[in-house]
Design an enzyme around this catalytic site. Sequence first.
Site, PDB file in Angstrom:
ATOM      1  N   HIS A 242       0.853  -1.184   0.000  1.00 51.28           N
ATOM      2  CA  HIS A 242       0.000   0.000   0.000  1.00 51.28           C
ATOM      3  C   HIS A 242       0.892   1.238   0.000  1.00 51.28           C
ATOM      4  O   HIS A 242       2.008   1.216   0.503  1.00 51.28           O
ATOM      5  CB  HIS A 242      -0.867  -0.049   1.266  1.00 51.28           C
ATOM      6  CG  HIS A 242      -1.961   0.949   1.326  1.00 51.28           C
ATOM      7  ND1 HIS A 242      -1.742   2.277   1.662  1.00 51.28           N
ATOM      8  CD2 HIS A 242      -3.300   0.837   1.135  1.00 51.28           C
ATOM      9  CE1 HIS A 242      -2.889   2.918   1.672  1.00 51.28           C
ATOM     10  NE2 HIS A 242      -3.849   2.072   1.342  1.00 51.28           N
TER      11      HIS A 242
ATOM     12  N   ASP B 140       3.445  -4.202   7.539  1.00 52.18           N
ATOM     13  CA  ASP B 140       2.133  -3.578   7.438  1.00 52.18           C
ATOM     14  C   ASP B 140       1.082  -4.667   7.645  1.00 52.18           C
ATOM     15  O   ASP B 140       0.898  -5.530   6.795  1.00 52.18           O
ATOM     16  CB  ASP B 140       1.976  -2.923   6.061  1.00 52.18           C
ATOM     17  CG  ASP B 140       0.578  -2.349   5.811  1.00 52.18           C
ATOM     18  OD1 ASP B 140      -0.300  -2.486   6.690  1.00 52.18           O
ATOM     19  OD2 ASP B 140       0.370  -1.766   4.734  1.00 52.18           O
TER      20      ASP B 140
ATOM     21  N   GLN C 100      -4.123  -5.405   6.511  1.00 44.54           N
ATOM     22  CA  GLN C 100      -4.997  -6.381   5.862  1.00 44.54           C
ATOM     23  C   GLN C 100      -4.885  -7.773   6.482  1.00 44.54           C
ATOM     24  O   GLN C 100      -5.611  -8.679   6.091  1.00 44.54           O
ATOM     25  CB  GLN C 100      -4.669  -6.463   4.360  1.00 44.54           C
ATOM     26  CG  GLN C 100      -4.923  -5.194   3.586  1.00 44.54           C
ATOM     27  CD  GLN C 100      -6.404  -4.835   3.526  1.00 44.54           C
ATOM     28  OE1 GLN C 100      -7.283  -5.698   3.624  1.00 44.54           O
ATOM     29  NE2 GLN C 100      -6.700  -3.549   3.367  1.00 44.54           N
TER      30      GLN C 100
ATOM     31  N   LYS D 268     -10.357  -1.312  10.129  1.00 42.21           N
ATOM     32  CA  LYS D 268     -10.465  -2.485   9.268  1.00 42.21           C
ATOM     33  C   LYS D 268     -10.801  -3.744  10.062  1.00 42.21           C
ATOM     34  O   LYS D 268     -11.021  -4.804   9.484  1.00 42.21           O
ATOM     35  CB  LYS D 268      -9.167  -2.694   8.483  1.00 42.21           C
ATOM     36  CG  LYS D 268      -8.861  -1.561   7.500  1.00 42.21           C
ATOM     37  CD  LYS D 268      -7.603  -1.845   6.715  1.00 42.21           C
ATOM     38  CE  LYS D 268      -7.178  -0.643   5.872  1.00 42.21           C
ATOM     39  NZ  LYS D 268      -8.111  -0.340   4.790  1.00 42.21           N
TER      40      LYS D 268
ATOM     41  N   CYS E 282      -4.761   2.397  -3.747  1.00 44.18           N
ATOM     42  CA  CYS E 282      -3.516   2.872  -3.131  1.00 44.18           C
ATOM     43  C   CYS E 282      -2.356   1.900  -3.360  1.00 44.18           C
ATOM     44  O   CYS E 282      -1.460   1.773  -2.522  1.00 44.18           O
ATOM     45  CB  CYS E 282      -3.699   3.139  -1.639  1.00 44.18           C
ATOM     46  SG  CYS E 282      -4.817   4.509  -1.287  1.00 44.18           S
TER      47      CYS E 282
END
Length: 410
Positions: free
Chosen positions: A125, A202, A205, A228, A368
Amino acid sequence: MFLDEKIEQIRADFTYLDEEKTRKKIIYLDNAATSQKPIQVIDAVSNYYKYQNANPHRGAHHLSILATNLYENSRQSVANFINAKSANEIVFTRSTTESINLIAYTYGLDNIKKDDEIIVTLLDHHSNFVPWQFVAKKTGAKLRLVHITDNFELDMDEFNSYISDKTKLVAFTGCSNLTSYMPDVKYIIGKAKEVGATTVLDGAQTIPHKKVDVQDLDVDFFAFSGHKMLAPLGIGVLYGKEKLLNEMSPFNYGGDMIEYVYEQESTFAKAPTKFEGGTQNVGGVVGLCAAIEYMNNLGLENIFIREQELTKYAYENLKKLDFVDIYYPATNEHTGSAISFNVKQVHPHDVATILDESGIAIRSGHHCVMPAHIYLGINASCRASFAFYNTKEEIDEFLTHLEDVRRIFA
């Protein structure tokens, strides 16, 4: 399956499905952008602002003490959730984006030097990509970019070829928000550690879908967003090893993050306090704690199994449509719960608009991850992403109306 048996009870917790109140049937398949919030989370946030609202860490009165306890107890809940060694390793931010920028500005600029190398991936991202472009330009370091295979996975041969004594930092995603590819996180971290490189993961997700154990991974920094994973917007988390955090400079200067302030100089608190200048989003933290409790009650493993089933069901039926191009690693055993695709000769925004007329919410755009789209030779894509509260019946409706798109554009 456990969650299948409880699905109607679970769906009753999500008020966006109340057609009497919303006056519209909604099939929400944009969970990778932000999840819906169960009533338990909404009530926890509402209860805080109704009966517990005050500025934490600053007052000696009842409400301030209560707000402080809620805030710090929630920090411990987050630490337990990802198995951090200490609550001192949990920094509250606004988002994954702010968390990674904090690392870039305070760790990156101080530790990356000219001719050092930073490895990032094409599936990252922008929030875990652009900050490292910035650091490379400011320091004179070289950015090494891992590309994508024909199966929409990371090219691990290329990654292995990049790892060297010049590698000082490896930044990568635990799950692509474009192709849903989940790399072998422990392998990447292990290779980075062989050359003494710092790792930035990251987890935006990953964290909504499966258990993350930062001690088992031995990752240096881990970032994610609450919105999220059922929590409110505007609350994020940065995990960092305590030694690293205490060696880093502050990011936001101001109230509450200081030790002593004199006329010409100041000293600062230890982590995590020194990174939390100003009044914090206590309501968001309370909501995040409630979201963690909700997910723990369902069981992370149960959530992951159900979402894998939904995603595989959608993929198997989507690939039957010969007018659709799919960007998804079909041969990978574990993926996230999003599928990116395009309807041939139809712009993704048109697809999303037509589906919206039938109450079906998907994503359209570059998500993104613009460099990955450019590499794939497409300007944009559609994305349907699933959560445990979705159903196969909703997926069937999505697929049916996707065929409507093709008929409309002939």
